[in-house]
Scaffold this active site. Structure first.
Site, short mmCIF file in Angstrom:
data_model
loop_
_atom_site.label_atom_id
_atom_site.label_comp_id
_atom_site.label_asym_id
_atom_site.label_seq_id
_atom_site.Cartn_x
_atom_site.Cartn_y
_atom_site.Cartn_z
N GLY A 159 0.98 -1.23 -0.05
CA GLY A 159 0.10 -0.41 -0.13
C GLY A 159 1.15 0.81 -0.33
O GLY A 159 2.26 1.53 0.00
N GLY A 160 0.04 2.43 0.23
CA GLY A 160 1.18 3.45 0.50
C GLY A 160 0.21 4.95 -0.41
O GLY A 160 0.43 5.70 -1.35
N ALA A 161 -1.43 4.69 -0.20
CA ALA A 161 -1.96 5.92 -0.61
C ALA A 161 -1.79 5.90 -2.06
O ALA A 161 -1.89 6.76 -2.78
CB ALA A 161 -1.54 7.11 -0.33
N GLN A 230 -2.39 -4.94 0.23
CA GLN A 230 -2.83 -3.93 1.87
C GLN A 230 -3.01 -3.02 0.99
O GLN A 230 -2.88 -2.53 0.49
CB GLN A 230 -1.37 -4.30 2.03
CG GLN A 230 -2.10 -3.86 4.02
CD GLN A 230 -1.36 -2.53 4.21
OE1 GLN A 230 -0.49 -1.44 3.65
NE2 GLN A 230 -2.26 -1.57 4.97
N SER A 231 -3.99 -2.05 1.80
CA SER A 231 -4.53 -0.97 1.58
C SER A 231 -4.84 -0.34 -0.37
O SER A 231 -5.17 -0.80 -0.18
CB SER A 231 -3.95 0.45 2.21
OG SER A 231 -4.05 1.57 1.77
N ALA A 232 -3.96 0.86 -0.48
CA ALA A 232 -3.78 0.87 -2.13
C ALA A 232 -3.09 -0.57 -2.76
O ALA A 232 -3.66 -0.70 -3.92
CB ALA A 232 -2.90 1.97 -2.36
N ASP A 333 -10.75 1.15 11.33
CA ASP A 333 -10.23 1.51 10.47
C ASP A 333 -10.41 2.58 10.20
O ASP A 333 -11.97 2.90 9.28
CB ASP A 333 -9.94 0.29 9.67
CG ASP A 333 -8.98 1.13 8.15
OD1 ASP A 333 -9.02 2.47 7.92
OD2 ASP A 333 -8.20 0.03 7.28
N HIS A 365 -6.11 0.94 11.31
CA HIS A 365 -6.06 -0.04 9.12
C HIS A 365 -4.20 -0.08 9.55
O HIS A 365 -3.68 -0.89 8.52
CB HIS A 365 -5.47 1.95 8.80
CG HIS A 365 -5.06 1.75 7.35
ND1 HIS A 365 -6.13 1.38 6.22
CD2 HIS A 365 -4.37 2.39 6.97
CE1 HIS A 365 -5.66 1.17 5.38
NE2 HIS A 365 -4.71 1.72 5.05
#
Length: 424
Positions: A159-161, A230-232, A333, A365
């Site tokens: 991830g990492g936006a 994960q995430s983004a 989250d 999150h």
């Protein structure tokens, strides 16, 4: 969106030029890891060739080489960060998030330093293997110390936006899964403003393709590959998986990897419907204008929203060939609400896909991906993922049952402070 396209082009070109300049410096090129191995051995085996097996690539330990590689990757992160900051300018919410991130990282630094040491100096890690022709088309491999037999493989997209994603963010997961005899491939991809969402999905798909076609050369089992994000990274990897399924169902293009090669998909704290996330992200500092630039305008939301796209009647055949999907999410989250996973699973189940949701009460999150693994001991999500991967391997399950708890890397007081200050 002409201005957005122009901005994307200029920003991408600037960042790409900086990274390409770095990649071509003679001093640094020697620090790149091995060129992509050829899967010819596997193809020869299928054809019944008696040619001798190609030995698994080995790592030549060199302190100077490792220091140089660390310098190269630091240069990459720094150059991209300054390019990003020039684009973002000054904004109250963005600056407060950045400061919170700095404090968060400092509190977890004892664990980060231990992981970084293993990342740069462990013989188990093969760093920056080239899988494509773009500057960020690199991946890291985490190999078990036990080399007997073919190992299951997890392809992980960090991830990492969509802005600060980096393959090394998966090093903690990679090292811990490698302890359970699982190979992990952490795929890097172009971030914004170096690239936009279509570039990210293309890079992820290329990385998956490389693993599917070459992992046997590293001791991996090409018939036991699992995809995780994960995430983004969960959003990007799910887009890549669905796009591949659509291509296969319509038989419109030559494919370099198949959805059938992915035994299961794990999505951790991801968002799968951009229409429902754009205003939420704006309120948390990822401004609407930036998000629209990353996602190539609102007209692209449908294409890059897996939850929406699977409901298109034209894609029903693609849904039917998706692998089993498990989404993990914490109920506390606030970066991406757990409803994002819940609604996507509900839609998939309604369409006949095999999908499950695992919610963790009170988890944030970052709890599932960082604080809990750094805490050590038993970890429910980690154990669930390993159990799925080893489900058909009785010997591996027996070893998992007696495996020692994971080592604590950060004192509890620092973990609690980090949790309270986390900008995510």
């Amino acid at each position: 969106m002409d201005s957005t396209a122009s901005l994307r082009q200029s920003s991408s070109s600037a960042a790409a030029e900086e990274v390409m300049e770095m990649e071509t410096k003679p001093l640094l090129t020697k620090f790149l890891t091995y060129p992509p191995p050829v899967a010819a051995q596997r193809r020869r085996a299928k054809l019944g060739s008696s040619s001798p097996a190609t030995p698994r690539p080995s790592r030549q330990n060199s302190f100077g080489r490792d220091i140089g590689h660390a310098a190269k990757e630091t240069y990459l992160i720094t150059s991209l960060s300054f390019t990003l900051l020039r684009y973002l300018g000054v904004g109250y919410r963005w600056i407060t998030r950045l400061l919170a991130l700095a404090w968060y990282a400092m509190l977890l630094m004892p664990g980060f330093l231990q992981v970084a040491y293993c990342y740069y100096f462990s013989s188990q890690v093969r760093r920056s293997i080239v899988y494509g022709d773009q500057p960020r088309n690199r991946l890291d491999l985490y190999l078990p110390t036990n080399t007997d037999g073919k190992k299951p493989v997890v392809v992980f997209v960090t991830g990492g936006a969509w802005i600060i994603g980096y393959k090394a963010w998966g090093s903690l997961l990679g090292l811990q899964l490698a302890e359970r005899n699982i190979i992990v491939a952490c795929v890097d991809y172009r971030n914004f403003p170096q690239g936009t969402i279509s570039d990210m999905v293309e890079d992820a798909s290329q990385g998956i393709s490389y693993i599917c076609n070459n992992i046997a050369d590293y001791g991996g089992d090409p018939d036991r590959i699992y995809l995780m994000g994960q995430s983004a990274g969960a959003h990007i990897s799910s887009c890549a998986l669905l796009e591949q399924a659509i291509k296969e169902s319509k038989k419109e293009e030559i494919i370099s990897w198949s959805v059938s090669q992915i035994k299961a998909y794990f999505g951790l704290s991801g968002g799968y419907n951009l229409f429902n996330l754009v205003d939420h992200f704006d309120s948390r500092g990822l401004y609407r204008s930036i998000f629209l630039s990353i996602m190539e305008g609102e007209e692209s939301f449908h294409q890059f929203s897996p939850e929406v796209r699977v409901q298109d009647p034209n894609n029903i055949d693609a849904v039917s060939i998706l692998p089993p999907i498990t989404l993990f999410h914490g109920t506390a989250d606030y970066s991406i609400p757990s409803d994002a996973s819940k609604i996507f699973v509900d839609v998939l189940q309604r369409l006949g896909a095999k999908a499950d949701l695992v919610l963790y009460d009170g988890k944030t999150h970052t709890d599932l991906f960082l604080q809990d693994p750094l805490r050590g001991g038993k970890d429910e999500m980690f154990d669930q993922i390993v159990a799925v991967i080893h489900a058909d391997d009785k010997e591996a399950l027996e070893q998992d049952a007696v495996a020692p708890p994971r080592r604590r890397l950060v004192p509890e007081i620092l973990l609690k402070l980090a949790r309270n200050i986390s900008p995510f």
